[in-house]
Design an enzyme around this catalytic site. Structure first.
Site: not given
Ligand code: ADP
Ligand code: ADP
Ligand code: ZN
Length: 213
Positions: A13, A86, A125, A159, A170
């Protein structure tokens, strides 16, 4: 145009939202980034959220919905909701926030991914400490080792919640609370599914074709 990128942690995302922001003048609204900023600054929201995030659980609906409400007007040319909503409550809060502004969602793009691959993606990551650009130990290394492609910085960070145990929590949160909001958007005819296991460029192309359709 306002869109949601939906998918479990590591689905891609943030990677895709950053690209859309760069190419289309849309604004990425990432509640994860907003919360990390609040934690770093030690604001009252950050103090409440820190331990919850480190455990991989969800921060309260009221807190994240308020954060989105504060930023929505800064994305008046189009928001990319990344990591929000979420829960069903958050989805309903978003409906109200948008309706109050005569806005509505154009698409809910679901990145469909394989959970085991996500653990690899997340534990590899890292990001630039200076500009936030995202990288991966194997899938997306900087062009010159140790130097950010975007800003040239040599400092990177990981992170605290990107470890295997927290990732499992998660994912369980995603399955229990986030995946169940898909039917809400399906009924509205908004859901577009794409293969999130494809390369970053192929996922980007699939998103572009939805936005241009
Ligand atoms: P990821 O990139 O792995 O999907 P995020 O960066 O979006 O994770 O979120 C990291 C953490 O922040 C989540 O595990 C949660 O604790 C909190 N968080 C982020 N967005 C939300 C949301 N919309 N509702 C509740 N908690 C959230
Ligand atoms: P999210 O925001 O959904 O948690 P990220 O965009 O941070 O996910 O992606 C998680 C990790 O995977 C990052 O290190 C990113 O560089 C890598 N990544 C993202 N998209 C792809 C893909 N299509 N194929 C392989 N690795 C990816
Ligand atoms: Zn950088």
């Amino acid at each position: 145009m306002d869109i949601i990128l939906l998918g479990p942690p590591g689905a891609g995302k943030g990677t895709q939202a950053a690209r859309l922001q760069q190419n289309r003048g849309m604004i990425q609204l990432s509640t994860g980034d907003m919360l990390r900023e609040a934690v770093a600054k030690g604001t009252p929201v950050g103090v409440k959220a820190k331990a919850v995030m480190e455990a991989g659980e969800l921060v309260s609906d009221a807190i994240v919905s308020a954060l989105i409400g504060e930023r929505l007007d800064s994305a008046s040319d189009g928001a990319i909701f990344d990591g929000f909503p979420r829960t069903q409550h958050q989805a309903e809060a978003l409906e109200m926030l948008l309706a109050d502004r005569d806005r509505n969602l154009a698409h809910v793009i679901e990145l469909v991914v394989d959970e085991e691959a996500l653990v690899d993606r997340i534990t590899g990551r890292f990001s630039c400490a200076q500009c936030g650009a995202n990288y991966h130990d194997r899938f997306h290394r900087p062009k010159v080792d140790g130097t950010c492609d975007v800003c040239g910085s040599h400092e990177f960070k990981r992170r605290p919640d990107d470890n295997e145990a927290t990732v499992r929590t998660r994912m369980a949160e995603y399955r229990a609370k986030t995946a169940p909001i898909l039917p809400f958007y399906e009924e509205k005819g908004l859901v577009r599914r794409i293969d999130g296991m494809a390369s970053v460029d192929d996922v980007a192309a699939a998103i572009d074709s939805i936005l241009d359709s």
